[in-house]
Design an enzyme around this catalytic site. Structure first.
Site, PDB file in Angstrom:
ATOM      1  CE  LYS A 164      -3.738   2.298   2.514  1.00  0.00           C
ATOM      2  NZ  LYS A 164      -4.653   2.238   3.676  1.00  0.00           N
ATOM      3  N   GLY A 165       0.502   2.189  -0.858  1.00  0.00           N
ATOM      4  CA  GLY A 165       1.212   3.451  -0.914  1.00  0.00           C
ATOM      5  C   GLY A 165       0.406   4.552  -0.268  1.00  0.00           C
ATOM      6  CD  GLU A 182      -6.098  -0.614  -0.258  1.00  0.00           C
ATOM      7  OE1 GLU A 182      -6.342  -0.242   0.894  1.00  0.00           O
ATOM      8  OE2 GLU A 182      -6.840  -1.390  -0.920  1.00  0.00           O
ATOM      9  CB  VAL A 183      -0.181  -2.970  -5.394  1.00  0.00           C
ATOM     10  CG1 VAL A 183       0.152  -3.943  -6.523  1.00  0.00           C
ATOM     11  CG2 VAL A 183       0.156  -1.545  -5.806  1.00  0.00           C
ATOM     12  CG  ASP A 186       9.532   7.856  -7.003  1.00  0.00           C
ATOM     13  OD1 ASP A 186      10.399   8.142  -6.155  1.00  0.00           O
ATOM     14  OD2 ASP A 186       8.442   7.350  -6.707  1.00  0.00           O
TER      15      ASP A 186
END
EC number: 2.7.11.1
Length: 688
Positions: A417-418, A422-423, A539
């Site tokens: 989760k960022g 969510e992945v 990034d």
């Protein structure tokens, strides 16, 4: 002349049934000779005439030929000429003209002649007019310097002219008879012929109609059978499609149930493992200080045991050191007393000292082993904390009940989760492969302006990412909306770890392994910089480098990527999102506050240098132990003008250090861009 013509007509006649024919012939002869029909003829001629009449078959053609008088000549003159020359010339039939007429039209003889004089005179006038035209045409077309007669002996000019006037009416009369043949045909015969033809045509048409009706009946029967067969086939196809659809639904349901069952088992195993590891490594506790409640880490039994071993080794080491000091003090006291010592006493003093040294060496080895265990504990603790955070995020997710999104993607377990996404690991029920579903959620408390900004940002990321097709870049497969506040992007699933997890499990990597990882990352960056519109990733960090099941490195997460427009010069483009990104991996120009920073692909080159340094030495070159807030507050990156390399075992090659120095060049103007960095010999592999 009339007798000869009678003979000529009799030779062409085939009809002997008309008994009124002698009277008609007498009238015709009277007209030709200018005499009355009652004028007497020699008995011999009359007898011959009567004999020839019985053999006639047709008189219409002869009538038309005889009644035609050439223009400019009267009937009297013609008859006179005939009377004058009958003794010398014999009128014969024009055999050539007759053959032409018989071959072309094959005329039939008229059985009777119209008795009315008016009709007869009218036909005569028509024939004379046509004959005049034919004579004029023949005079123009057949004129010769000399001609020969068609009779016996030679002829004078008057005779030739006379013969032309005689032959021409025959041709014209033949044409007139051909054109008026139907007028002289009896009505009964015409009706009978037409009726017979109509009967035959009617019979033929009726036969055809019957045949066509039979064919139509057979065709309709075949068509009915075909329609029936088609309906049966359509029903069978429909049934098969329904069965196939039901089979697909059942198969999808079975696959989904199996996947959910396996995922549930994996979740239970993960939680059981975390509980067991928490007892060994530690757990998260709650610390309350007044009204402030904060989370704190409580060490597990492993660390307690390691600390106890270290304390014990330290105590043993201190005790041995004290014994060594006492031994040395006693030896020094004996020397000051001046007493002689025997060799045996000296050996007794030397042997304990060697024992103490050996023991201290052993304690040092044990201490190093315990320190390595503590280091491993730190790595395992980091992995445990990461797994505990993942489980906590999974339990708090609104998609943790194994839904099937877009009737295709079955969500399984949370991968991470960022900040705003969510992945999930998911399974594509259509293409039958594992995928990663990144769920982007909008905070309901955000303002509409912030929501629109996030949506534009996410759409831009998708547009950039979907156009990228490279074996070192994670693919974007699909995108769809879930509700008004959530949408999903479907990414390529990498079953291996990410670089961050690898570095947490192993403090540093061998140079050979680190080199091949950097080469793969650089190849992905080269692809981004060779597109028509260059892309700055912006990034790059260990968490955005994934590994598939074969260990192939792939770059992901283009949320902060920048598209370099064609009109951008060598100075780069303006940085409009200053403050975003991961500070440990950003170059000094991104932290300039007195002016708008200008960036280019050299930002990614700096990030590559930091990643390579971290893989080789186990820490970041600048601000390793600092938080992002502290880095920003203390200007850590702005002050990072020179990179230092720690001493390691084994040593790092000078080529690797030189590459890191070039990548971490402080001035942006002196730092190479991505395409220049890719030409570095250290990043090139050649067959030996």
């Amino acid at each position: 002349m009339s007798d000869d013509m009678v003979l000529h007509f009799s030779s062409n006649s085939s009809n002997q049934s008309d008994h009124s024919l002698p009277d008609k012939i007498a009238k015709l002869e009277a007209r030709l000779t200018g005499k009355t029909p009652s004028s007497a003829k020699p008995p011999q001629q009359q007898q011959q005439q009567q004999q020839q009449v019985s053999l006639w078959s047709s008189a219409s053609a002869a009538v038309k030929v005889v009644t035609s008088t050439p223009p400019g000549l009267s009937e009297t003159s013609i008859s006179d000429s005939d009377d004058e020359n009958t003794g010398d010339f014999l009128i014969r039939a024009n055999t050539k003209k007759r053959q032409k007429v018989q071959e072309s039209n094959n005329f039939s003889v008229v059985d009777h002649v119209e008795p009315q004089e008016a009709a007869y005179d009218g036909r005569k006038n028509d024939a004379e007019s046509k004959t005049g035209l034919d004579v004029s045409k023949k005079k123009q077309g057949r004129g010769r310097a000399s001609s020969t007669g068609r009779g016996r002996g030679s002829k004078t000019n008057n005779d030739v002219t006379k013969s032309q006037f005689v032959v021409a009416p025959v041709s014209a009369a033949s044409q007139l008879d051909a054109s008026d043949q139907k007028d002289f045909r009896p009505d009964g015969q015409l009706r009978n012929g037409e009726c017979s033809l109509q009967d035959e045509d009617l019979k033929s048409l009726r036969a055809k109609i019957a045949m066509l009706e039979e064919e139509l009946r057979k065709s309709r029967q075949d068509s009915s059978e075909y329609h029936h067969l088609v309906r049966n086939l359509e029903n069978e196809v429909k049934d098969l499609k329904d069965q196939e659809q039901q089979g697909k639904q059942k198969t999808t349901k079975v696959i989904s149930d199996l996947l959910i069952s396996v995922s549930k088992t994996e979740r239970q195993e993960a939680r059981t493992k975390v509980r067991n590891e928490s007892l060994r490594l530690g757990s998260v506790g709650v610390l309350r200080t007044g009204t402030i409640i904060a989370e704190t880490w409580e060490d597990g039994q492993m660390l307690k045991d390691l600390n106890a071993q270290l304390r014990q080794l330290l105590e043993t080491k201190e005790a041995i050191e004290r014994q060594r000091k006492l031994l040395k003090k006693r030896q020094n006291g004996d020397k000051n007393d001046g007493t002689d010592t025997e060799s045996g006493a000296q050996e007794e003093d030397i042997i304990p000292d060697e024992v103490y040294k050996s023991r201290l060496t052993s304690i040092k080895r044990e201490e190093e082993a315990v320190l390595r265990e503590r280091e491993r504990y730190t790595l395992e603790k980091g992995l445990l904390m990461r797994e505990m955070k993942r489980i906590r995020d999974e339990d708090g997710s609104r998609f943790n009940h194994f839904p099937v999104l877009n009737s295709r993607y079955a969500l399984l377990n949370l991968l991470g989760k960022g900040g705003f996404s969510e992945v999930y690991k998911a399974y594509d029920l259509v293409d039958h492969r594992y995928v990663a579903c990144k769920l982007h959620g909008l905070n309901a408390q955000w303002s509409e302006e912030k929501k629109q900004s996030y949506i534009r940002h996410a759409n831009r990321e998708c547009e950039i990412h979907k156009s990228l097709v490279h074996h070192h870049i994670v693919r974007l497969w699909d995108k769809f909306h879930i509700d008004m506040h959530t949408f999903c992007t479907v990414l390529e699933y990498c079953s291996g770890k990410d670089l961050d997890a690898v570095l947490k499990a192993t403090s540093n990597l061998p140079e050979k392994e680190a080199r091949i990882i950097i080469v793969q990352i650089v190849q992905g960056l080269v692809y981004l910089n060779k597109k028509s519109q260059k892309i700055i990733h912006y990034d790059l960090k260990p968490g955005n480098v994934l590994f598939d099941e074969f260990g192939v490195a792939k770059v992901t997460d283009f949320g902060l990527s920048k598209i370099v427009e064609d009109n951008v010069g060598s100075q780069g483009m303006e940085l409009t999102s200053q403050g975003a990104g991961t500070y440990w991996y950003l170059p000094p120009e991104c932290f300039e506050l007195n002016k708008t920073p200008m960036i280019s692909s050299k930002v990614d080159v700096w990030s590559v240098g930091v990643l390579f340094y971290q893989m080789l030495f186990g820490k970041r070159p600048f601000g390793h132990d600092q938080s992002q807030e502290r880095i920003l507050r203390e200007d850590t990156i702005i002050k990072a003008k020179k990179v230092e390399f720690p001493v390691t075992r084994p040593a790092i090659s000078n080529e690797a250090k030189d590459l890191i120095r070039r990548c971490l060049t402080y001035n942006q103007e002196d730092r190479p861009d991505v395409l220049t960095m890719a030409q570095d010999p250290y990043l090139a592999y050649s067959k030996k």
